[in-house]
Design a protein around this motif. Sequence first.
Motif, PDB file in Angstrom:
ATOM      1  N   TYR A 207      51.347  39.617  39.626  1.00 22.48           N
ATOM      2  CA  TYR A 207      51.470  38.951  38.292  1.00 22.48           C
ATOM      3  C   TYR A 207      51.075  37.363  38.315  1.00 22.48           C
ATOM      4  O   TYR A 207      51.328  36.808  39.414  1.00 22.48           O
ATOM      5  CB  TYR A 207      52.832  39.097  37.435  1.00 22.48           C
ATOM      6  CG  TYR A 207      53.131  40.618  37.643  1.00 22.48           C
ATOM      7  CD1 TYR A 207      52.777  41.786  36.967  1.00 22.48           C
ATOM      8  CD2 TYR A 207      54.177  41.183  38.385  1.00 22.48           C
ATOM      9  CE1 TYR A 207      53.063  42.869  36.948  1.00 22.48           C
ATOM     10  CE2 TYR A 207      54.916  42.272  38.503  1.00 22.48           C
ATOM     11  CZ  TYR A 207      54.047  43.176  37.539  1.00 22.48           C
ATOM     12  OH  TYR A 207      54.632  44.692  37.487  1.00 22.48           O
ATOM     13  N   GLU A 208      50.604  36.963  37.387  1.00 18.32           N
ATOM     14  CA  GLU A 208      50.460  35.581  37.333  1.00 18.32           C
ATOM     15  C   GLU A 208      51.956  34.978  37.324  1.00 18.32           C
ATOM     16  O   GLU A 208      52.900  35.438  36.858  1.00 18.32           O
ATOM     17  CB  GLU A 208      49.766  35.247  36.111  1.00 18.32           C
ATOM     18  CG  GLU A 208      48.438  35.737  35.996  1.00 18.32           C
ATOM     19  CD  GLU A 208      47.664  35.519  34.770  1.00 18.32           C
ATOM     20  OE1 GLU A 208      46.290  35.543  34.653  1.00 18.32           O
ATOM     21  OE2 GLU A 208      48.293  35.876  33.674  1.00 18.32           O
ATOM     22  N   PRO A 231      52.776  34.123  31.126  1.00 18.48           N
ATOM     23  CA  PRO A 231      52.232  33.485  31.936  1.00 18.48           C
ATOM     24  C   PRO A 231      52.517  31.963  31.707  1.00 18.48           C
ATOM     25  O   PRO A 231      52.241  31.736  30.468  1.00 18.48           O
ATOM     26  CB  PRO A 231      50.831  33.679  32.151  1.00 18.48           C
ATOM     27  CG  PRO A 231      50.331  34.440  30.923  1.00 18.48           C
ATOM     28  CD  PRO A 231      51.511  35.024  30.335  1.00 18.48           C
ATOM     29  N   GLU A 233      51.557  28.128  31.219  1.00 16.15           N
ATOM     30  CA  GLU A 233      50.252  27.441  31.244  1.00 16.15           C
ATOM     31  C   GLU A 233      50.528  25.986  30.620  1.00 16.15           C
ATOM     32  O   GLU A 233      51.599  25.635  30.721  1.00 16.15           O
ATOM     33  CB  GLU A 233      49.441  28.107  29.941  1.00 16.15           C
ATOM     34  CG  GLU A 233      50.049  28.984  28.904  1.00 16.15           C
ATOM     35  CD  GLU A 233      50.716  28.370  27.666  1.00 16.15           C
ATOM     36  OE1 GLU A 233      50.350  27.178  27.771  1.00 16.15           O
ATOM     37  OE2 GLU A 233      51.523  29.089  27.153  1.00 16.15           O
ATOM     38  N   TRP A 263      41.004  34.572  46.350  1.00 12.31           N
ATOM     39  CA  TRP A 263      41.244  35.115  45.038  1.00 12.31           C
ATOM     40  C   TRP A 263      40.264  35.968  44.766  1.00 12.31           C
ATOM     41  O   TRP A 263      40.257  37.278  44.082  1.00 12.31           O
ATOM     42  CB  TRP A 263      40.992  33.887  43.937  1.00 12.31           C
ATOM     43  CG  TRP A 263      41.337  34.146  42.630  1.00 12.31           C
ATOM     44  CD1 TRP A 263      42.619  33.911  42.114  1.00 12.31           C
ATOM     45  CD2 TRP A 263      40.673  34.795  41.785  1.00 12.31           C
ATOM     46  NE1 TRP A 263      42.808  34.717  40.641  1.00 12.31           N
ATOM     47  CE2 TRP A 263      41.540  35.003  40.616  1.00 12.31           C
ATOM     48  CE3 TRP A 263      39.076  35.352  41.587  1.00 12.31           C
ATOM     49  CZ2 TRP A 263      40.985  35.666  39.285  1.00 12.31           C
ATOM     50  CZ3 TRP A 263      38.879  36.026  40.709  1.00 12.31           C
ATOM     51  CH2 TRP A 263      39.708  36.073  39.380  1.00 12.31           C
ATOM     52  N   VAL A 307      52.586  39.446  31.246  1.00  9.73           N
ATOM     53  CA  VAL A 307      51.744  39.695  32.418  1.00  9.73           C
ATOM     54  C   VAL A 307      52.219  41.384  32.393  1.00  9.73           C
ATOM     55  O   VAL A 307      53.137  41.764  31.976  1.00  9.73           O
ATOM     56  CB  VAL A 307      52.473  38.764  33.562  1.00  9.73           C
ATOM     57  CG1 VAL A 307      52.292  37.252  33.302  1.00  9.73           C
ATOM     58  CG2 VAL A 307      53.869  39.105  33.811  1.00  9.73           C
ATOM     59  N   ASP A 319      46.047  41.294  35.727  1.00  5.35           N
ATOM     60  CA  ASP A 319      45.450  40.111  34.900  1.00  5.35           C
ATOM     61  C   ASP A 319      44.818  39.358  35.642  1.00  5.35           C
ATOM     62  O   ASP A 319      44.639  37.961  35.476  1.00  5.35           O
ATOM     63  CB  ASP A 319      46.749  39.490  34.244  1.00  5.35           C
ATOM     64  CG  ASP A 319      47.707  40.251  33.241  1.00  5.35           C
ATOM     65  OD1 ASP A 319      46.923  40.847  32.234  1.00  5.35           O
ATOM     66  OD2 ASP A 319      48.893  40.265  33.561  1.00  5.35           O
ATOM     67  N   MET A 320      44.243  39.715  36.812  1.00  2.00           N
ATOM     68  CA  MET A 320      42.991  38.801  37.363  1.00  2.00           C
ATOM     69  C   MET A 320      41.830  38.576  36.699  1.00  2.00           C
ATOM     70  O   MET A 320      41.033  37.462  36.970  1.00  2.00           O
ATOM     71  CB  MET A 320      42.819  39.210  39.032  1.00  2.00           C
ATOM     72  CG  MET A 320      44.130  39.280  39.674  1.00  2.00           C
ATOM     73  SD  MET A 320      43.592  39.431  41.450  1.00  2.00           S
ATOM     74  CE  MET A 320      43.166  37.688  41.875  1.00  2.00           C
ATOM     75  N   GLU A 326      43.232  30.943  36.349  1.00  2.00           N
ATOM     76  CA  GLU A 326      44.388  30.625  37.697  1.00  2.00           C
ATOM     77  C   GLU A 326      43.575  29.729  38.692  1.00  2.00           C
ATOM     78  O   GLU A 326      42.676  29.836  38.986  1.00  2.00           O
ATOM     79  CB  GLU A 326      44.487  32.247  38.379  1.00  2.00           C
ATOM     80  CG  GLU A 326      45.236  33.178  37.263  1.00  2.00           C
ATOM     81  CD  GLU A 326      45.245  34.361  37.970  1.00  2.00           C
ATOM     82  OE1 GLU A 326      44.999  34.416  39.367  1.00  2.00           O
ATOM     83  OE2 GLU A 326      45.411  35.677  37.288  1.00  2.00           O
ATOM     84  N   SER A 358      40.217  33.787  30.347  1.00  2.00           N
ATOM     85  CA  SER A 358      41.458  33.695  29.635  1.00  2.00           C
ATOM     86  C   SER A 358      41.531  34.233  28.563  1.00  2.00           C
ATOM     87  O   SER A 358      40.482  34.927  27.974  1.00  2.00           O
ATOM     88  CB  SER A 358      41.701  32.189  29.426  1.00  2.00           C
ATOM     89  OG  SER A 358      40.974  31.688  28.465  1.00  2.00           O
ATOM     90  N   ARG A 386      48.470  31.678  39.985  1.00  2.00           N
ATOM     91  CA  ARG A 386      48.701  33.095  40.868  1.00  2.00           C
ATOM     92  C   ARG A 386      49.165  32.402  42.271  1.00  2.00           C
ATOM     93  O   ARG A 386      48.640  31.835  42.691  1.00  2.00           O
ATOM     94  CB  ARG A 386      47.939  34.048  40.941  1.00  2.00           C
ATOM     95  CG  ARG A 386      48.200  35.401  41.465  1.00  2.00           C
ATOM     96  CD  ARG A 386      47.357  36.462  41.508  1.00  2.00           C
ATOM     97  NE  ARG A 386      46.738  36.766  40.288  1.00  2.00           N
ATOM     98  CZ  ARG A 386      47.126  37.568  39.312  1.00  2.00           C
ATOM     99  NH1 ARG A 386      48.100  38.353  39.820  1.00  2.00           N
ATOM    100  NH2 ARG A 386      46.834  37.888  38.036  1.00  2.00           N
TER     101      ARG A 386
END
Length: 391
Positions: A207-208, A231, A233, A263, A307, A319-320, A326, A358, A386
């Motif tokens: 997860y983030e 997440p 931010e 990534w 997430v 959530d990538m 990220e 996003s 991440r």
Amino acid sequence: MRKLLLSLFMLFAAVSSAQKLAVESFRLAGSDLTAQTQPRKDLNDRNCALIKVGLGLQGVQFEGGIMGNVENKTGEYWVYMPQGNRQLKVKHTNYAPVMVTFDDYGVEKLESNRTYELIVVTYPQYAITQNVTNQYLDSQQSTPQTHLTVSDNTISIPVKDGISIDMVCVEAGTFKMGATPEMKKPWNEEKPAHQVTLTNDFYIGKYEVTQALWQVVMGKNPSYFKGNNLPVEKVSWDDCQEFISKLNRITGKKFRLPTEAEWEYAARGGKKSCGYQYSGSNDISDVAWCLGNSGSNTHDFGNTHAVGTKQANELGIYDMSGNVYEWCQDWFGTYSSSSQVNPTGANSGSGRVRRGGSWFGLAGWCRSSSRILSPPDRCGFDIGLRLVLSE
């Protein structure tokens, strides 16, 4: 020796008695029609919502606006609740209870005819007692001992105050990075596509990084949209370096930001890649919170979501695509057509790489190949991070 073993036993007993229930995930099971095919009516003769609670314990009790008796199925409980409910309490005589607030997981309130999945786990007996035992074993032998909870291709690393980091193993391999044919209308920054080989397996966050994790490490929460399972931010690349440094001191591990190549390889699904445009699907609504689907009654223009509430990709990573951008470790640089091995980006530059799009971004920014640069001191309410673990 006897006194030490007795102390370990007493500490083990004390820790075991302090076990509690914890929520691993709560989400709408969009393709599960059980609430419709096996309905239960509320007092207004409307179909209830159904929550399927995964928890491998007998004698679990529930409190809330529950209709009728809870059904104990194999490995799960079926709890029927009228629409509009926002919380459910899960109890067991041997564990501290947990109150599940649905909004913490991106579900403002229950809807009629919908099926939801709630996964509850017992925490933290293994993580704590394993650490105690390993500290003793480390003092008796030279072979390093792991303090990780391991399951399939994932590991769970305890931090503190009941907060852990779940990570997924990504096997080393070779892939095409950048504007490959499945990436529709790529931008120049994604070209040319080129071959990249990663020679080492690595672990990346399932997860983030959440606000709960950031808070327990940093003692503060900079986020605009507040929620433990949202997440984090409004964190710059520089902020992330400070966070990682403190996290490593707490855990004794070597966390870092992923390289841009790591990534993208993980986002594409690694060796299990199905060649999707987004991380886990060609339909962005399956896997990403982005502009167009991230709105709420509170923030009409959109917002982050808990997430893990969208579909995971081929590796089980969430959530990538979407939710928050990220940060990656690399300086931003132009691509070359030459094959590369373990690339780490440009040697210097004016901006660091961020990836994934996003909640506030168009679909194009959520492609697995999409990339953008930002000054390392930039922070915004759509930028998070991440983690990757270096062995």
